[in-house]
Scaffold this active site. Structure first.
Site, PDB file in Angstrom:
ATOM      1  N   ASP A   1       0.755  -1.235   0.000  1.00 54.74           N
ATOM      2  CA  ASP A   1       0.000   0.000   0.000  1.00 54.74           C
ATOM      3  C   ASP A   1       0.799   1.307   0.000  1.00 54.74           C
ATOM      4  OD1 ASP A   1      -1.528  -2.207   0.513  1.00 54.74           O
ATOM      5  OD2 ASP A   1      -2.503  -1.423   2.287  1.00 54.74           O
TER       6      ASP A   1
ATOM      7  N   GLU B   1       2.921  -9.531  11.340  1.00 55.95           N
ATOM      8  CA  GLU B   1       2.557  -9.093   9.991  1.00 55.95           C
ATOM      9  C   GLU B   1       3.811  -8.720   9.191  1.00 55.95           C
ATOM     10  OE1 GLU B   1      -0.066  -5.754  10.164  1.00 55.95           O
ATOM     11  OE2 GLU B   1      -0.713  -5.938   8.074  1.00 55.95           O
TER      12      GLU B   1
HETATM   13  C1  9WN Z   1      -5.764  -2.748   2.549  1.00 61.26           C
HETATM   14  C2  9WN Z   1      -4.768  -7.827   4.416  1.00 61.26           C
HETATM   15  C3  9WN Z   1      -4.141  -6.689   3.653  1.00 61.26           C
HETATM   16  C4  9WN Z   1      -3.025  -7.167   2.700  1.00 61.26           C
HETATM   17  C5  9WN Z   1      -2.242  -6.021   2.121  1.00 61.26           C
HETATM   18  C6  9WN Z   1      -1.745  -5.123   3.243  1.00 61.26           C
HETATM   19  C7  9WN Z   1      -2.931  -4.639   4.090  1.00 61.26           C
HETATM   20  C8  9WN Z   1      -5.055  -3.371   3.744  1.00 61.26           C
HETATM   21  C9  9WN Z   1      -4.976  -2.350   4.873  1.00 61.26           C
HETATM   22  O1  9WN Z   1      -3.633  -5.757   4.617  1.00 61.26           O
HETATM   23  O2  9WN Z   1      -3.760  -3.816   3.279  1.00 61.26           O
HETATM   24  O3  9WN Z   1      -6.015  -3.720   1.580  1.00 61.26           O
HETATM   25  O4  9WN Z   1      -6.022  -2.067   5.478  1.00 61.26           O
HETATM   26  O5  9WN Z   1      -3.896  -1.823   5.151  1.00 61.26           O
HETATM   27  O6  9WN Z   1      -1.020  -4.043   2.762  1.00 61.26           O
HETATM   28  O7  9WN Z   1      -1.159  -6.509   1.353  1.00 61.26           O
HETATM   29  O8  9WN Z   1      -3.593  -7.902   1.666  1.00 61.26           O
HETATM   30  O9  9WN Z   1      -3.779  -8.584   5.049  1.00 61.26           O
END
Ligand code: 9WN
Length: 456
Positions: free
Chosen positions: A194, A419
């Site tokens: 992100d 994470e």
């Molecule tokens: C937005 C779920 C997701 C991963 C992504 C990570 C994070 C979300 C957030 O979490 O993104 O999609 O709310 O930050 O960056 O890679 O799929 O684990």
């Protein structure tokens, strides 16, 4: 390149492999990983993390299936089936499938923001309208390989194959925004990485929505210093809102942010190799998939590769975004990639320190703006390191791959199923009991080398 026809839309069992990284500690880690996956399972899919991410995420489910297949091949199949059950009529696989049983304010942006159920062709279950990297065909093939008998008995691949084809078709048609043959992401969340520094320049042109207009929920569960800033969020909300208000229509002009991302295109190419194997299994013609893989590999290498790495390309300006992020090394997952040796040299350089840093940093260790604790701006993640491990094996670099696997397992054993991690000190960051960390650790414990059969 030769022109080719790409097709249009068309009970727990052990794996048998012995767990462990070669000693008894592997047994404890194996058990702990299984516990995380069991705890995060919700009726027909796995949440990435119970509090921070309480719904189903697209590329998370692909990685989860890769691990879950060792615990329960049928459950791994269901993980992917439930995701593809939320496919839109245009073929897109949404990045989030919302669980209606979870309170509406548990995650932002939730169903009332995306308003998917008002879109013709969207499924009855609420979803987001953007996508995530296409890791699914590879995951489906690996899931099938874990127990072909159970998969055949359930008709797993015959049911999934047309949906996977429709998904790739959406990407290669609607998301080829520049006509280059490569697909574009239209939101940083679509990259899965992100707030990578790679997006800073194209994102700087997006006017943030004032913070008073939305309420973040992520900061209830994670430290602000480790998450994207409010300004980042304001820009994410602006892009998602504009896309929603345009009925999720795709055109270069309509998207404030559009980037040809090496990882998404590499996963698509690797996915076409997997689709060729799946096509052969279900009695369809593998040739168009092999052809698509060759074309994507060619376009990726001629357009985005330069001097030892792949760079994203800003689709609005045509310029390469010359930042070194882990995504630039991950085309290593593509069979037959002509520049594999050069990527491995960059991975071993001071920028990524493949032979020492662990997990492999998400962003250039030598860059002034490297931040080893902040989300995708430096920390190492297990999924990208797993992809690198897979790619190292694919290109015959077994010594580096074995060493990386050993250190990844050791890192998680010491720091937990976090994470993300500081790549130099190993300190864990973000949420705990993170599903893909557990799943991919389980995979590397059960499979000391990846299953490359028919996709290499
Ligand atoms: C937005 C779920 C997701 C991963 C992504 C990570 C994070 C979300 C957030 O979490 O993104 O999609 O709310 O930050 O960056 O890679 O799929 O684990």
């Amino acid at each position: 390149m030769t022109a080719c026809t790409v097709p249009g839309p068309v009970s727990p069992a052990p794996s048998g492999a012995s767990p462990g990284a070669g000693n008894g500690a592997g047994v404890g880690l194996d058990r702990a990983a299984r516990r995380v996956l069991v705890a995060n399972w919700r009726r027909h899919a796995t949440v990435p993390a119970a509090r921070l991410y309480p719904h189903q995420w697209s590329w998370d489910s692909a990685f989860v299936a890769i691990g879950l297949r060792h615990l329960s091949p049928v459950r791994a199949q269901r993980e992917l089936e439930s995701l593809f059950g939320a496919q839109w009529a245009d073929g897109r696989i949404p990045h989030i499938v919302f669980d209606p049983a979870v309170p509406a304010d548990a995650y932002f942006p939730g169903p009332s923001f995306w308003r998917s159920t008002g879109i013709p062709g969207a499924p009855a279950v609420p979803t987001s309208g953007i996508v995530q990297p296409p890791a699914h065909a590879l995951a489906a093939w690996l899931t099938f390989r874990a127990d072909p008998g159970a998969a055949r008995a359930r008709g797993f691949l015959p049911r999934l194959y047309p949906r996977l084809v429709a998904w790739h078709h959406y990407l290669t048609t609607r998301r080829d925004l520049t006509g280059s043959g490569l697909i574009s992401i239209v939101h940083p969340w679509e990259s899965g990485m992100d707030n990578s520094p790679a997006w800073d320049v194209p994102l700087s042109r997006v006017t943030p929505v004032p913070t008073a207009e939305f309420t973040r929920r992520d900061l209830d569960h994670a430290a602000a210093a480790e998450r994207p800033t409010d300004t980042d969020y304001g820009r994410y909300v602006r892009l998602a809102r504009d896309y929603r208000d345009a009925g999720y229509a795709d055109s270069l002009r309509g998207h404030g942010f559009a980037v040809e991302d090496p990882l998404c295109n590499a996963l698509l190419a690797a996915g076409e190799h997997a689709l060729a194997a799946i096509a052969a299994e279900v009695g369809a013609d593998p040739a168009p998939h092999r052809c698509a893989a060759a074309r994507l590999t060619h376009d990726l290498t001629t357009s985005l590769y330069d001097g030892g790495t792949f760079f994203p390309r800003d689709a609005h300006t045509g310029a390469l975004i010359r930042t070194y992020s882990i995504g630039g090394l991950l085309p290593l997952i593509v069979p037959g990639l002509p520049v594999a040796a050069e990527l491995i040299a960059t991975a071993l350089s001071d920028r990524f320190r493949l032979a020492g840093a662990c997990p492999v940093p998400s962003y250039d260790l030598t860059a002034d703006d490297h931040d080893s604790g902040k989300y995708w701006r430096g920390p190492g993640w297990i999924n990208t390191s797993w992809l690198l491990w897979y790619g190292l094996h694919l290109h015959g670099e077994t010594a580096h791959a074995d060493d990386l696997r050993r250190r990844l397992l050791d890192r998680v054993r010491r720091s937990g199923f976090r994470e993300y991690f500081d790549p130099l000190t190993g300190t864990g960051h973000g949420t705990d009991d993170f599903s893909w960390t557990a799943a991919l650790v389980l995979d590397m414990l059960r499979s000391p080398a990846p299953d490359l059969d028919q996709v290499a």
